[in-house]
Design a protein around this motif. Structure first.
Motif, PDB file in Angstrom:
ATOM      1  N   GLU A 262      -7.399  -3.760 -34.602  1.00 58.32           N
ATOM      2  CA  GLU A 262      -6.899  -4.451 -33.418  1.00 58.32           C
ATOM      3  C   GLU A 262      -6.114  -3.490 -32.536  1.00 58.32           C
ATOM      4  OE1 GLU A 262      -4.740  -7.968 -34.246  1.00 58.32           O
ATOM      5  OE2 GLU A 262      -6.318  -8.893 -35.469  1.00 58.32           O
ATOM      6  N   ALA A 263      -6.279  -3.632 -31.217  1.00 59.24           N
ATOM      7  CA  ALA A 263      -5.524  -2.815 -30.266  1.00 59.24           C
ATOM      8  C   ALA A 263      -4.120  -3.370 -30.137  1.00 59.24           C
ATOM      9  CB  ALA A 263      -6.221  -2.796 -28.914  1.00 59.24           C
ATOM     10  N   VAL A 264      -3.146  -2.565 -30.528  1.00 57.11           N
ATOM     11  CA  VAL A 264      -1.742  -2.958 -30.470  1.00 57.11           C
ATOM     12  C   VAL A 264      -1.090  -2.232 -29.297  1.00 57.11           C
ATOM     13  CG1 VAL A 264       0.471  -2.943 -31.678  1.00 57.11           C
ATOM     14  CG2 VAL A 264      -1.666  -3.313 -32.959  1.00 57.11           C
ATOM     15  N   THR A 265      -0.514  -2.980 -28.362  1.00 58.10           N
ATOM     16  CA  THR A 265       0.137  -2.388 -27.197  1.00 58.10           C
ATOM     17  C   THR A 265       1.601  -2.111 -27.516  1.00 58.10           C
ATOM     18  OG1 THR A 265      -1.354  -3.505 -25.651  1.00 58.10           O
ATOM     19  CG2 THR A 265       0.739  -2.709 -24.771  1.00 58.10           C
ATOM     20  N   LEU A 266       1.983  -0.849 -27.493  1.00 53.53           N
ATOM     21  CA  LEU A 266       3.374  -0.490 -27.739  1.00 53.53           C
ATOM     22  C   LEU A 266       4.216  -0.581 -26.479  1.00 53.53           C
ATOM     23  CD1 LEU A 266       1.809   0.899 -30.195  1.00 53.53           C
ATOM     24  CD2 LEU A 266       3.818   2.387 -30.324  1.00 53.53           C
ATOM     25  N   ALA A 267       3.598  -0.323 -25.331  1.00 50.35           N
ATOM     26  CA  ALA A 267       4.340  -0.393 -24.069  1.00 50.35           C
ATOM     27  C   ALA A 267       3.364  -0.653 -22.936  1.00 50.35           C
ATOM     28  CB  ALA A 267       5.115   0.892 -23.820  1.00 50.35           C
ATOM     29  N   GLU A 268       3.807  -1.435 -21.965  1.00 51.70           N
ATOM     30  CA  GLU A 268       3.043  -1.687 -20.742  1.00 51.70           C
ATOM     31  C   GLU A 268       3.944  -1.303 -19.578  1.00 51.70           C
ATOM     32  OE1 GLU A 268       1.023  -5.593 -18.888  1.00 51.70           O
ATOM     33  OE2 GLU A 268       0.247  -4.977 -20.853  1.00 51.70           O
ATOM     34  N   LEU A 269       3.538  -0.267 -18.835  1.00 52.79           N
ATOM     35  CA  LEU A 269       4.430   0.410 -17.907  1.00 52.79           C
ATOM     36  C   LEU A 269       3.942   0.300 -16.461  1.00 52.79           C
ATOM     37  CD1 LEU A 269       4.818   3.619 -20.076  1.00 52.79           C
ATOM     38  CD2 LEU A 269       6.388   1.683 -19.978  1.00 52.79           C
ATOM     39  N   ASP A 270       4.883   0.380 -15.552  1.00 51.30           N
ATOM     40  CA  ASP A 270       4.596   0.329 -14.124  1.00 51.30           C
ATOM     41  C   ASP A 270       3.978   1.654 -13.693  1.00 51.30           C
ATOM     42  OD1 ASP A 270       4.694   0.224 -11.319  1.00 51.30           O
ATOM     43  OD2 ASP A 270       6.514  -1.000 -11.331  1.00 51.30           O
ATOM     44  N   GLY A 271       2.781   1.591 -13.092  1.00 53.12           N
ATOM     45  CA  GLY A 271       2.073   2.808 -12.723  1.00 53.12           C
ATOM     46  C   GLY A 271       2.600   3.499 -11.480  1.00 53.12           C
ATOM     47  N   ARG A 272       3.448   2.835 -10.700  1.00 47.44           N
ATOM     48  CA  ARG A 272       3.890   3.440  -9.444  1.00 47.44           C
ATOM     49  C   ARG A 272       4.651   4.758  -9.664  1.00 47.44           C
ATOM     50  NH1 ARG A 272       8.149  -0.862  -7.155  1.00 47.44           N
ATOM     51  NH2 ARG A 272       6.967  -2.245  -8.528  1.00 47.44           N
ATOM     52  N   TYR A 273       5.237   4.921 -10.863  1.00 49.64           N
ATOM     53  CA  TYR A 273       6.027   6.125 -11.124  1.00 49.64           C
ATOM     54  C   TYR A 273       5.156   7.330 -11.456  1.00 49.64           C
ATOM     55  CZ  TYR A 273       9.510   2.509 -11.128  1.00 49.64           C
ATOM     56  OH  TYR A 273      10.281   1.436 -10.755  1.00 49.64           O
ATOM     57  N   LEU A 274       3.871   7.101 -11.660  1.00 54.68           N
ATOM     58  CA  LEU A 274       2.902   8.185 -11.780  1.00 54.68           C
ATOM     59  C   LEU A 274       1.979   8.122 -10.570  1.00 54.68           C
ATOM     60  CD1 LEU A 274       1.897   8.214 -15.564  1.00 54.68           C
ATOM     61  CD2 LEU A 274       3.847   9.294 -14.434  1.00 54.68           C
ATOM     62  N   SER A 275       2.548   8.278  -9.386  1.00 55.94           N
ATOM     63  CA  SER A 275       1.780   8.258  -8.149  1.00 55.94           C
ATOM     64  C   SER A 275       2.227   9.422  -7.280  1.00 55.94           C
ATOM     65  CB  SER A 275       1.988   6.939  -7.396  1.00 55.94           C
ATOM     66  OG  SER A 275       3.311   6.853  -6.873  1.00 55.94           O
ATOM     67  N   ALA A 276       1.409   9.746  -6.292  1.00 53.33           N
ATOM     68  CA  ALA A 276       1.711  10.880  -5.423  1.00 53.33           C
ATOM     69  C   ALA A 276       3.013  10.673  -4.672  1.00 53.33           C
ATOM     70  CB  ALA A 276       0.564  11.082  -4.436  1.00 53.33           C
ATOM     71  N   GLU A 277       3.284   9.442  -4.240  1.00 46.99           N
ATOM     72  CA  GLU A 277       4.471   9.191  -3.452  1.00 46.99           C
ATOM     73  C   GLU A 277       5.751   9.280  -4.274  1.00 46.99           C
ATOM     74  OE1 GLU A 277       0.977   7.330  -1.497  1.00 46.99           O
ATOM     75  OE2 GLU A 277       1.764   7.364  -3.529  1.00 46.99           O
ATOM     76  N   THR A 278       5.663   8.986  -5.582  1.00 45.92           N
ATOM     77  CA  THR A 278       6.847   9.025  -6.438  1.00 45.92           C
ATOM     78  C   THR A 278       7.049  10.395  -7.060  1.00 45.92           C
ATOM     79  OG1 THR A 278       6.583   6.673  -6.939  1.00 45.92           O
ATOM     80  CG2 THR A 278       8.004   7.938  -8.387  1.00 45.92           C
ATOM     81  N   ALA A 279       6.011  10.940  -7.675  1.00 46.11           N
ATOM     82  CA  ALA A 279       6.126  12.251  -8.299  1.00 46.11           C
ATOM     83  C   ALA A 279       6.203  13.367  -7.254  1.00 46.11           C
ATOM     84  CB  ALA A 279       4.956  12.496  -9.244  1.00 46.11           C
ATOM     85  N   ALA A 280       5.462  13.209  -6.152  1.00 43.61           N
ATOM     86  CA  ALA A 280       5.509  14.147  -5.020  1.00 43.61           C
ATOM     87  C   ALA A 280       5.178  15.580  -5.415  1.00 43.61           C
ATOM     88  CB  ALA A 280       6.874  14.086  -4.334  1.00 43.61           C
TER      89      ALA A 280
ATOM     90  N   ARG B 183       0.835  -1.201   0.000  1.00 41.47           N
ATOM     91  CA  ARG B 183       0.000   0.000   0.000  1.00 41.47           C
ATOM     92  C   ARG B 183       0.872   1.254   0.000  1.00 41.47           C
ATOM     93  NH1 ARG B 183      -3.900   0.740   4.208  1.00 41.47           N
ATOM     94  NH2 ARG B 183      -2.198   0.248   5.607  1.00 41.47           N
ATOM     95  N   ALA B 184       1.744   1.328  -0.992  1.00 41.02           N
ATOM     96  CA  ALA B 184       2.755   2.380  -1.010  1.00 41.02           C
ATOM     97  C   ALA B 184       2.536   3.440  -2.070  1.00 41.02           C
ATOM     98  CB  ALA B 184       4.138   1.753  -1.209  1.00 41.02           C
ATOM     99  N   PHE B 185       1.590   3.230  -3.025  1.00 40.40           N
ATOM    100  CA  PHE B 185       1.507   4.133  -4.163  1.00 40.40           C
ATOM    101  C   PHE B 185       0.058   4.546  -4.426  1.00 40.40           C
ATOM    102  CE2 PHE B 185       5.106   1.249  -4.806  1.00 40.40           C
ATOM    103  CZ  PHE B 185       6.137   2.182  -4.771  1.00 40.40           C
ATOM    104  N   SER B 186      -0.156   5.870  -4.473  1.00 37.84           N
ATOM    105  CA  SER B 186      -1.500   6.429  -4.632  1.00 37.84           C
ATOM    106  C   SER B 186      -1.593   7.111  -5.988  1.00 37.84           C
ATOM    107  CB  SER B 186      -1.793   7.437  -3.517  1.00 37.84           C
ATOM    108  OG  SER B 186      -1.550   6.863  -2.245  1.00 37.84           O
ATOM    109  N   ALA B 187      -2.199   6.422  -6.949  1.00 34.13           N
ATOM    110  CA  ALA B 187      -2.224   6.908  -8.327  1.00 34.13           C
ATOM    111  C   ALA B 187      -3.018   8.202  -8.475  1.00 34.13           C
ATOM    112  CB  ALA B 187      -2.805   5.837  -9.244  1.00 34.13           C
ATOM    113  N   LEU B 188      -4.116   8.331  -7.765  1.00 31.57           N
ATOM    114  CA  LEU B 188      -5.013   9.461  -7.989  1.00 31.57           C
ATOM    115  C   LEU B 188      -4.705  10.658  -7.108  1.00 31.57           C
ATOM    116  CD1 LEU B 188      -8.427   7.635  -8.484  1.00 31.57           C
ATOM    117  CD2 LEU B 188      -6.527   7.961 -10.073  1.00 31.57           C
ATOM    118  N   GLY B 189      -3.687  10.539  -6.262  1.00 32.23           N
ATOM    119  CA  GLY B 189      -3.334  11.656  -5.406  1.00 32.23           C
ATOM    120  C   GLY B 189      -4.317  11.858  -4.275  1.00 32.23           C
ATOM    121  N   ARG B 190      -4.473  13.089  -3.839  1.00 34.93           N
ATOM    122  CA  ARG B 190      -5.325  13.421  -2.696  1.00 34.93           C
ATOM    123  C   ARG B 190      -6.733  13.739  -3.198  1.00 34.93           C
ATOM    124  NH1 ARG B 190      -2.092  18.027   0.178  1.00 34.93           N
ATOM    125  NH2 ARG B 190      -2.087  18.786  -1.962  1.00 34.93           N
ATOM    126  N   GLU B 191      -7.711  13.005  -2.658  1.00 35.11           N
ATOM    127  CA  GLU B 191      -9.108  13.118  -3.078  1.00 35.11           C
ATOM    128  C   GLU B 191      -9.945  13.671  -1.925  1.00 35.11           C
ATOM    129  OE1 GLU B 191     -10.053   9.493  -5.762  1.00 35.11           O
ATOM    130  OE2 GLU B 191      -8.771   8.717  -4.172  1.00 35.11           O
TER     131      GLU B 191
END
Length: 517
Positions: free
Chosen positions: A470-488, A267-275
């Motif tokens: 057809e939906a072609v995926t170019l990249a599948e990325l870790d979402g933790r780097y777009l979270s409040a705790e990482t971006a700050a 429970r370390a990463f909050s994608a949506l920030g402060r709600e």
């Protein structure tokens, strides 16, 4: 009351609320985004509608050069003698401001600078003879002395002349936890109550309260302080604090407040920030007793569609350090949205980016993007020239936290490129695409359950293009780097459309989301 939580999902921090007759009005922080300080309306504390923004034109905030983390901090909305007030900090810019309006839908005033009250999180309250008190947190974001904190301060203010009527005095600053902030002053019965946040806006965030017989104090702290905190608990809503009290339609009380919903195995990463959240309050022996904030998402999820048929953009669209009209139009090519880049990219302070707050933890956004054809120099919509004008445009979809934390997928008419920017690290993936308009998608997927490194993140973000159906995926990325705790960076995920070169047209935009299963 069956109160939904989150009350207002997505990037909506530092809520303040006022009850006027049978109506409720709520405002939240917006930092470097414009239009600024949304105003929401409800009659039952359950269903909310955005009715406008306090900041809807140039000059009200000094936003053009404001650094990331600056801008509109922690508005307090109040009503007194037929007039609505919003007190706010234009952090790292104009300083302490008070906006007024006779109608909360606007227009609001240009914003009066209050001299002699340098701080953040300004509150307004009036005593029986009409004297206005401004209570605030003593953090200086204007003169550059931001490393010192003066605790909770108070002055009497002249709201017509725009000045403090006395030197700031120190009032009750909590139980000794870090960063006393977010003061709100209330009169109830024989007492004046001073409620503050302390402990920092991170996991130690909390709410404490004191009372006295005068709005200027002295104040006696509640022996039960803090009256609200989620620290060291397993509650799904953490960082609870920065609260504001309000009477409920049934005669009870509630507190609106900010909180976060961290995900991942730890429970370390909050994608949506402060709600914005809400919780019931009762009174015992003259003190408020606050229930823990309970997760209660609205059922069924939701979505948004925009075919850009209206001359004016929907009010949910926001831009960075400038208003959308500076680069976005639905009139240049009627029935389409056109974005015109001035040479900036998503890495810049003022990108040609038009976004919406991500409201769900599982969400898909998509758009039909026409960057023109670099070979023909014209667009392909119904065989006529389009709003792309030149045919050397580039743009697409992005999920943004700030200028150094964003994921995007764009087309230039012949290729499609996915990009990830995480602080000083950048990576891209490119492939050929058919000429003409291209559907692009960004999918936010919930993490798998279980243990191990693969389960630590908040989510996964897939960058896709629809090629030959057809939906072609170019990249599948870790979402933790777009979270409040990482971006700050104090805000939250904002997802939308952008142009990085030339003029790009969008036939439609769609989003759909739900809560994790």
């Amino acid at each position: 009351m069956n109160l939904p939580n989150p009350l207002i999902p997505g990037f909506n921090p530092d809520p303040s609320i006022v009850k006027v007759g049978g109506d409720y009005y709520l405002a939240t922080s917006t930092f470097e985004y414009l239009p600024g300080i949304p105003v929401y309306h409800s009659t039952d504390l359950v269903d909310w509608t955005r009715i406008g923004h306090v900041v809807d034109r140039e000059g009200q905030l000094d936003s053009r050069e404001v650094p990331t983390l600056g801008g509109a901090w922690a508005p307090t909305i109040r009503f007194h003698n037929g007039l609505f007030y919003v007190a706010v900090t234009d952090a790292m810019a104009r300083g302490t401001l008070v906006f007024t309006a006779t109608d909360p839908t606007g227009p609001w005033s240009d914003g009066l600078v209050i001299e002699g009250a340098i701080g953040i999180d300004q509150d307004l309250a009036w005593d029986e003879d009409g004297t206005a008190y401004m209570t605030y947190s003593g953090l200086d974001t204007v003169t550059g002395n931001i490393n010192e904190h003066g605790g909770i301060l108070q002055v009497r203010v002249d709201l017509e002349a725009g000045k403090a009527l006395e030197e700031p005095r120190s009032v009750w600053s909590g139980t000794g936890l870090m960063f006393p902030e977010a003061p709100h002053l209330y009169r109830r019965g024989d007492y004046w109550y001073l409620m503050i946040a302390e402990g920092g806006t991170e996991r130690g965030h909390s709410v404490s309260i004191a009372r006295g017989t005068s709005p200027a104090g002295p104040f006696e702290g509640n022996p039960a302080n803090p009256i609200l905190s989620a620290r060291s608990t397993d509650r799904p809503i953490q960082n609870t604090g920065h609260g504001d009290l309000v009477e409920t339609p049934d005669g009870g009380w509630a507190m609106v407040l900010l909180g976060m919903r961290p995900k991942g195995m730890t429970r370390a990463f909050s994608a949506l920030g402060r709600e914005t959240f809400i919780t019931p309050v009762t009174w015992e022996d003259g003190w408020p007793v606050v229930e823990p904030v309970r997760l209660n998402p609205r059922p069924g999820g939701g979505g948004f569609e925009d075919d850009f048929a209206d001359a004016e953009l929907d009010g949910g669209w926001i831009a960075v350090r400038r208003f959308p009209g500076a680069f976005a139009s639905t009139e240049k090519d009627p029935g389409r949205l056109t974005l015109t880049s001035d040479g900036t990219s998503l890495d810049d302070a003022r990108p040609a980016f038009l976004g919406r707050r991500q409201r769900y933890q599982v969400e898909t956004i998509s758009a039909l993007v026409d960057a023109g054809s670099s070979e023909s120099g014209t667009g392909t919509r119904t065989g006529t020239r389009t709003g792309t004008e030149s045919g050397n445009g580039a743009g697409g979809l992005a999920v943004r936290y700030d200028e150094t934390h964003h994921y995007s997928i764009e087309t230039n008419g012949t290729t499609v490129t996915a990009r990830a920017r995480i602080s000083s690290i950048e990576q891209s993936w490119t492939r050929a695409a058919p000429a003409g308009p291209l559907e692009l998608r960004i999918e936010t997927r919930q993490p798998e359950g279980g243990a191990g490194l693969s389960h630590l993140s908040s989510d996964t973000i897939a960058l896709q293009a629809v090629i030959n159906g057809e939906a072609v995926t170019l990249a599948e990325l870790d979402g933790r780097y777009l979270s409040a705790e990482t971006a700050a960076s104090f805000t939250g995920r904002v997802s939308g459309v952008f142009a990085s070169r030339g003029t790009v047209a969008f036939d439609w935009f769609r989003s759909s989301g739900r809560e994790p299963s």
